[in-house]
Design a protein around this motif. Structure first.
Motif, PDB file in Angstrom:
ATOM      1  N   LEU B 224      -1.369  19.130 -15.428  1.00 17.62           N
ATOM      2  CA  LEU B 224      -2.163  17.995 -15.881  1.00 17.62           C
ATOM      3  C   LEU B 224      -3.636  18.142 -15.512  1.00 17.62           C
ATOM      4  N   SER B 225      -3.965  19.024 -14.580  1.00 18.34           N
ATOM      5  CA  SER B 225      -5.362  19.123 -14.182  1.00 18.34           C
ATOM      6  C   SER B 225      -6.074  20.291 -14.844  1.00 18.34           C
ATOM      7  N   VAL B 226      -5.318  21.290 -15.304  1.00 20.53           N
ATOM      8  CA  VAL B 226      -5.979  22.518 -15.727  1.00 20.53           C
ATOM      9  C   VAL B 226      -6.548  22.405 -17.137  1.00 20.53           C
ATOM     10  N   GLY B 227      -6.056  21.433 -17.923  1.00 20.59           N
ATOM     11  CA  GLY B 227      -6.485  21.338 -19.313  1.00 20.59           C
ATOM     12  C   GLY B 227      -7.993  21.297 -19.500  1.00 20.59           C
ATOM     13  N   PRO B 228      -8.683  20.357 -18.823  1.00 17.10           N
ATOM     14  CA  PRO B 228     -10.127  20.309 -19.010  1.00 17.10           C
ATOM     15  C   PRO B 228     -10.819  21.621 -18.654  1.00 17.10           C
ATOM     16  N   LEU B 229     -10.297  22.326 -17.658  1.00 16.95           N
ATOM     17  CA  LEU B 229     -10.952  23.577 -17.295  1.00 16.95           C
ATOM     18  C   LEU B 229     -10.665  24.669 -18.328  1.00 16.95           C
ATOM     19  N   ILE B 230      -9.496  24.625 -18.964  1.00 19.57           N
ATOM     20  CA  ILE B 230      -9.249  25.591 -20.041  1.00 19.57           C
ATOM     21  C   ILE B 230     -10.260  25.350 -21.151  1.00 19.57           C
ATOM     22  N   ALA B 231     -10.427  24.058 -21.511  1.00 19.58           N
ATOM     23  CA  ALA B 231     -11.452  23.736 -22.511  1.00 19.58           C
ATOM     24  C   ALA B 231     -12.816  24.204 -22.012  1.00 19.58           C
ATOM     25  N   GLY B 232     -13.093  23.952 -20.717  1.00 22.16           N
ATOM     26  CA  GLY B 232     -14.379  24.349 -20.157  1.00 22.16           C
ATOM     27  C   GLY B 232     -14.569  25.861 -20.180  1.00 22.16           C
ATOM     28  N   ALA B 233     -13.492  26.605 -19.915  1.00 20.39           N
ATOM     29  CA  ALA B 233     -13.609  28.062 -19.919  1.00 20.39           C
ATOM     30  C   ALA B 233     -13.954  28.557 -21.315  1.00 20.39           C
ATOM     31  N   VAL B 234     -13.348  27.929 -22.329  1.00 23.94           N
ATOM     32  CA  VAL B 234     -13.691  28.309 -23.702  1.00 23.94           C
ATOM     33  C   VAL B 234     -15.168  28.010 -23.963  1.00 23.94           C
ATOM     34  N   MET B 235     -15.613  26.834 -23.525  1.00 22.51           N
ATOM     35  CA  MET B 235     -17.011  26.476 -23.745  1.00 22.51           C
ATOM     36  C   MET B 235     -17.944  27.451 -23.019  1.00 22.51           C
ATOM     37  N   LEU B 236     -17.545  27.842 -21.815  1.00 18.80           N
ATOM     38  CA  LEU B 236     -18.385  28.757 -21.050  1.00 18.80           C
ATOM     39  C   LEU B 236     -18.436  30.134 -21.722  1.00 18.80           C
ATOM     40  N   LEU B 237     -17.288  30.576 -22.223  1.00 24.35           N
ATOM     41  CA  LEU B 237     -17.269  31.863 -22.924  1.00 24.35           C
ATOM     42  C   LEU B 237     -18.195  31.819 -24.130  1.00 24.35           C
ATOM     43  N   PHE B 238     -18.198  30.685 -24.842  1.00 15.57           N
ATOM     44  CA  PHE B 238     -19.081  30.567 -26.003  1.00 15.57           C
ATOM     45  C   PHE B 238     -20.540  30.553 -25.551  1.00 15.57           C
ATOM     46  N   ASP B 239     -20.798  29.871 -24.427  1.00 16.98           N
ATOM     47  CA  ASP B 239     -22.166  29.880 -23.906  1.00 16.98           C
ATOM     48  C   ASP B 239     -22.610  31.295 -23.571  1.00 16.98           C
ATOM     49  N   GLN B 240     -21.670  32.077 -23.020  1.00 18.17           N
ATOM     50  CA  GLN B 240     -22.037  33.432 -22.617  1.00 18.17           C
ATOM     51  C   GLN B 240     -22.260  34.328 -23.828  1.00 18.17           C
ATOM     52  N   ASN B 241     -21.404  34.174 -24.831  1.00 19.80           N
ATOM     53  CA  ASN B 241     -21.358  35.193 -25.877  1.00 19.80           C
ATOM     54  C   ASN B 241     -21.795  34.742 -27.257  1.00 19.80           C
ATOM     55  N   LEU B 242     -21.730  33.455 -27.540  1.00 20.78           N
ATOM     56  CA  LEU B 242     -22.042  33.023 -28.903  1.00 20.78           C
ATOM     57  C   LEU B 242     -23.337  32.229 -28.982  1.00 20.78           C
ATOM     58  N   GLY B 243     -24.005  32.045 -27.859  1.00 21.83           N
ATOM     59  CA  GLY B 243     -25.293  31.351 -27.920  1.00 21.83           C
ATOM     60  C   GLY B 243     -25.194  29.845 -28.008  1.00 21.83           C
ATOM     61  N   THR B 244     -24.060  29.264 -27.667  1.00 23.92           N
ATOM     62  CA  THR B 244     -24.002  27.807 -27.618  1.00 23.92           C
ATOM     63  C   THR B 244     -24.694  27.334 -26.339  1.00 23.92           C
ATOM     64  N   ALA B 245     -24.809  26.014 -26.186  1.00 26.05           N
ATOM     65  CA  ALA B 245     -25.558  25.492 -25.033  1.00 26.05           C
ATOM     66  C   ALA B 245     -24.838  24.307 -24.416  1.00 26.05           C
ATOM     67  N   PHE B 246     -23.529  24.425 -24.257  1.00 23.46           N
ATOM     68  CA  PHE B 246     -22.781  23.316 -23.680  1.00 23.46           C
ATOM     69  C   PHE B 246     -23.295  22.972 -22.283  1.00 23.46           C
ATOM     70  N   PHE B 247     -23.688  23.987 -21.529  1.00 28.16           N
ATOM     71  CA  PHE B 247     -24.049  23.756 -20.136  1.00 28.16           C
ATOM     72  C   PHE B 247     -25.515  24.050 -19.870  1.00 28.16           C
ATOM     73  N   ASN B 248     -26.303  24.083 -20.923  1.00 24.21           N
ATOM     74  CA  ASN B 248     -27.710  24.435 -20.765  1.00 24.21           C
ATOM     75  C   ASN B 248     -28.587  23.210 -21.019  1.00 24.21           C
ATOM     76  N   PRO B 249     -29.166  22.617 -19.966  1.00 26.80           N
ATOM     77  CA  PRO B 249     -29.905  21.370 -20.168  1.00 26.80           C
ATOM     78  C   PRO B 249     -31.128  21.545 -21.066  1.00 26.80           C
ATOM     79  N   GLU B 250     -31.691  22.740 -21.118  1.00 24.22           N
ATOM     80  CA  GLU B 250     -32.873  22.923 -21.957  1.00 24.22           C
ATOM     81  C   GLU B 250     -32.555  22.722 -23.423  1.00 24.22           C
ATOM     82  N   ARG B 251     -31.298  22.921 -23.777  1.00 23.62           N
ATOM     83  CA  ARG B 251     -30.939  22.777 -25.189  1.00 23.62           C
ATOM     84  C   ARG B 251     -29.901  21.678 -25.381  1.00 23.62           C
ATOM     85  N   GLY B 252     -29.944  20.663 -24.508  1.00 29.60           N
ATOM     86  CA  GLY B 252     -29.094  19.503 -24.741  1.00 29.60           C
ATOM     87  C   GLY B 252     -27.739  19.559 -24.085  1.00 29.60           C
ATOM     88  N   GLY B 253     -27.466  20.590 -23.309  1.00 28.12           N
ATOM     89  CA  GLY B 253     -26.185  20.652 -22.622  1.00 28.12           C
ATOM     90  C   GLY B 253     -26.291  20.071 -21.225  1.00 28.12           C
TER      91      GLY B 253
END
Lengths: 144, 565, 191
Positions: B224-253
């Protein structure tokens, strides 16, 4: 605890509701949820979009997934996981939704109508979209 | 009504042909073999994690020295070492050994089933876990080296290659952790469903041995606790490799969002690994005190309470991250609250010991050692849980020492307790008691000598994640304490050789173990040592709870669960 | 292939093992989607200017895909009913209809995404689009996995084998449907 084997459990047959009727209700709800936002009234949009989503989900979970005749703890399990998500939201939202933290800022969050883009080409595209004139007043709605 | 295996159903493959090495050891679906695979993979990863600790402790005690077997530790290597030491010890040692290995081995045996409910899913779970370990190990050898941004992999260090300097290593790190989660989700579903559905006839909810309850509750918490982090890991992978900005405050993350996603999992995770260790201790102290577990149901409700509370405390890891101070108050209260059920568990264990006829065998020593050391870990946690005090202590060695005072008892002492207790069942031979005791004292004393000095350093303001303290005038004077801690670490490591000698010698040459060497009640002791494929010739039926020791009016002081009244 | 262990056939919790496991799987999926959508909702509420981005999504396509998924769910439950009556071939036929629904969903989605990407709305252009592609993509992965499993089960069901699995994949498929029921207003309707 019962010693029943899987076969004997499977024998308690599911009472099947009239699936076609439920299907038709779902489709009617879908039509309403699409037509509702066309009135362009914010409260009706939210009600028709999310209220109806909850109703639709309830119909599917109850009648198609048969949660009503499953053991009670299944419903509790689903409810528990949803409650934990609410908890997560409640704990994280005060920080994430605040545009400036204690020691850092998310400056671009405060600028409305600006497309935050990775590369300028897309920025240009986003800005000439029809969103510009709406952007301003939506921001006002959200500010209180 | 005992269930027998129908003769005409070919349940066992070996009924038809001799099993090959591959089908027996590598692609087995037998829960006991999968448990062994998890355990040995976990031990192997533990050796790597321990070696990392050795390398960076040497650097801290003797800055710039050429570390034997490693060489000079460069600053970036130092960061990679501490990062991966943390990640390996939690995700690739504590999780596989405590949850996966013990769960796989004990759940079917203790509830009287012939296997897990989904044997092939079980095998897949291990295989994915193995892949995750390989991915992690591979990340050390890619250009740039392994990820070096701390085991919590906060962005922007983890999301931006310009900061982490490990463009490939950080992605592989995230992938490895995501795979590991997938493996344990499968394993967890298997454990929960097995324990819920496949109990032996007659085994009611309150007849389930505590360790099985604990592993199941831990699996539920994990799931029950790992779900959000699985979603977060996907988001982080996209931030690393696809140029998204989920966690980047300069671009709205928002980088704080990552911290919430991580710790919403990360804190329940502490209890995910703690609970199995608590369960192991419960089994051992009842057997060697020859007493019923004090307040079985209370322990159970305590565990449920701990589980629910553990979801409400996560932001105490973020007190200095710029979170809303009002929320910090809330999380302080919940954090201090969660020490109540755990303190209660400690008292229950002490009450179980009270008045028992205690025999200090090696497993019992480990169990007592767990209680003593974990207590220190728990008590120091209260200081950190108070948001005001945490501002000073945050990211110092005080946190680090507190953390190791909880995780070392859980992962290492818990493992040694379990392995010395169930070794006769697992391998059919007894371990050497004398060597076991030498190993116990040789581990527990240096352990305290390592980490008590680190509390002192932490209170003096020594920050974690610093490569060389001699550059800091205020901290340089404490160098002898660091040297002392490192030497204690070397002593502790050298005593682990005693364990490995004992382990492998006993496995092949130890005296043969009887079915029930400890005269214990639970079902796993009613079958052969080691249990055959399918566990019992005739599956047992349960007549009573697991802790009926020293029942008045009976000749023997134990009363196996399967013995008819 | 070896026979099932006796453990699998027991049901001390009063429910067949497979169904119980599917419900636990769904609980674990709820928190995965829940974490992602909770993050999205937080961002969305704080960024009102995202509505101009959301305006570029096609409600018509989203509505059509909702219709497709609802219909496929309807067939899945009819398949469950047929399987319970012991009619394997009929159950298999319904499962193939469900499969067709899932495949249509994916085809429409590919068309939709291609159009949007060609118009410059990529996953990196804005955090709204990042969430849009991540959430819908995660959901599409579940659809893809679902139709593969449906195909496997349909082949077996035709031979009247493992009919209880028709119900299990049905429960999973309805869950995928429910997730989409929420994604549709979140990503398409709320502009």
């Amino acid at each position: 605890m019962s010693d029943a084997t899987a076969e004997s459990v499977a024998e308690e047959h599911v009472h099947h509701p009239n699936y076609t009727r439920i299907y038709v209700i779902l489709l009617v709800l879908l039509v309403i949820s699409v037509l509702g936002p066309m009135l362009e009234i914010r409260i009706i949009t939210l009600l028709t979009a999310f209220g109806i989503a909850v109703v639709k989900a309830y119909l599917v979970v109850k009648n198609f997934m048969h949660i009503d005749i499953a053991k009670r703890y299944i419903a509790y399990l689903g409810a528990t996981s949803l409650v934990f998500m609410l908890l997560f939201f409640a704990g994280a939202a005060p920080d994430v939704m605040k545009p400036d933290g204690s020691n850092w800022e998310k400056p671009l969050w405060q600028q409305t109508g600006v497309d935050i883009t990775a590369n300028p080409e897309h920025a240009a595209h986003g800005e000439d979209g029809h969103g510009d004139e709406h952007g301003e007043d939506h921001a006002e709605d959200g500010s209180h | 009504m005992a269930q027998t295996i129908p003769a005409d159903v070919p349940v066992h493959d070996e009924a038809h042909h001799e099993e090959s090495f591959w089908s027996h050891y590598v692609f087995s679906t037998d829960h006991k073999m999968i448990a062994m695979q998890y355990m040995f993979t976990g031990i192997f990863m533990g050796l790597i994690g321990g070696f990392f600790a050795y390398a960076f402790r040497m650097q801290l005690a003797f800055p710039g020295v050429e570390v034997p077997l490693f060489g000079v530790v460069s600053p970036n290597e130092y960061n990679a070492l501490i990062t991966n030491h943390g990640a390996i010890m939690i995700f690739w040692v504590a999780m596989p050994v405590l949850i996966a290995a013990l769960g796989n081995y004990l759940i079917p045996l203790m509830i009287g089933a012939d296997d897990m409910v989904f044997p092939r899913l079980n095998r897949l779970s291990y295989q994915i876990f193995l892949v995750s370990a390989i991915v992690l190990l591979a990340s050390f050898f890619v250009p740039g080296g392994g990820f070096a941004g701390a085991w919590t992999f906060y962005p922007p260090l983890s999301s931006t290659a310009e900061y982490s300097l490990t463009p490939l290593g950080s992605s592989l790190f995230v992938v490895a952790i995501a795979l590991e989660f997938a493996a344990f989700l499968m394993g967890g579903i298997n454990f929960i469903v097995t324990a819920m559905n496949s109990r032996a006839p007659g085994m009611k909810l309150y007849d389930i041995p505590m360790v099985v309850w604990m592993i199941v509750v831990a699996s539920v918490l994990f799931m029950l606790s790992v779900g959000p982090l699985i979603a977060g890991a996907v988001m982080l992978l996209f931030d690393q490799n696809l140029g998204t900005a989920f966690f980047n405050p300069e671009r709205g993350g928002d980088p704080i969002l990552w911290q919430h996603l991580f710790w919403f999992f990360g804190h329940p995770e502490v209890y995910v690994v703690l609970l199995p260790a608590l369960g192991v201790v419960a089994e051992i102290i009842t057997v060697f005190a020859r007493k019923k577990l004090f307040a079985y149901r209370t322990v159970l409700y305590t565990v449920f309470g701990t589980g629910v509370l553990s979801f409400t405390v996560w932001a105490h890891h973020q007190f200095v991250a710029g979170i809303d101070p009002r929320m910090a108050h809330v999380f302080t209260v919940t954090t201090l609250l969660i020490s109540v059920p755990l303190a209660e568990a400690m008292f229950v264990y002490i009450a179980t010991l009270y008045g028992g006829s205690i025999s200090l065998t090696t497993p019992m020593l480990w169990a007592l050692g767990f209680i003593a050391t974990f207590l220190i870990g728990g008590v120091t946690g209260i200081f950190l849980g108070a948001s005001g005090e945490d501002i000073y202590l945050h990211d110092t060695y005080f946190v680090l020492a507190h953390f190791h005072y909880t995780f070392f008892p859980i992962a290492i002492i818990g493992f040694y307790a379990a392995i010395t207790f169930w070794f006769p069942k697992m391998f059919g031979r007894m371990m050497d008691e004398r060597l076991g005791k030498i190993h116990f004292w040789g581990t527990i004393i240096p352990f305290n000598f390592i980490f008590i000095p680190l509390f002192v350093l932490g209170l003096a303001g020594q920050h974690r994640r610093i490569y060389d303290f001699t550059n800091y005038p205020d901290l340089a004077a404490y160098q002898p304490i660091r040297v002392f801690a490192t030497i204690s670490l070397l002593v502790m490591f050298s005593f682990q050789l005693v364990f490995f000698y004992n382990f492998f010698k006993s496995m092949f040459r130890g005296p043969k173990a009887p079915k029930n060497p400890w005269q214990a009640n639970t079902l796993e002791w009613t079958t052969e040592s080691p249990p055959p494929h399918g566990n019992w010739k005739e599956l047992p039926t349960v007549h009573r709870g697991p802790y009926e020791y020293s029942v008045e009016g009976r000749e023997s002081d134990y009363w196996p669960q399967n013995e008819p009244a | 292939m070896s026979a099932r262990p006796i453990a699998t056939t027991r049901s001390a919790a009063g429910m067949p093992t497979g169904r119980l496991a599917v419900w636990w799987l769904i609980a674990s999926e709820i928190v995965i989607f829940g974490g992602l959508l909770a993050s999205y909702i937080m961002f969305r509420l704080a960024h009102d200017m995202w509505s101009e981005q959301a305006a570029h999504t096609s409600t018509a396509i989203g509505a059509f895909n909702t219709f497709v998924l609802l219909t496929s769910s309807y067939f899945a439950v009819l398949g469950h009913k047929a399987a319970e009556e012991g009619d394997g071939p009929k159950a298999a036929r319904y499962l193939w209809y469900t499969f067709a629904g899932g495949a249509t969903f994916l085809a429409v989605k590919s068309y939709e995404w291609t159009t949007e990407i060609l118009h410059g709305y990529t996953i990196a252009s804005n955090t709204f689009w990042s969430f849009y592609y991540t959430a819908a993509g995660l959901h599409a992965l579940h659809v893809l996995a679902g139709i593969i499993i449906i195909a496997i089960i349909a082949v077996a069901a035709r031979r009247n084998e493992e009919l209880h699995r028709v119900e299990l994949i049905g429960i999973y498929w309805h869950f995928v449907d429910v997730v989409w029921i929420f994604l549709f207003p979140l990503l398409y309707i709320a502009k």
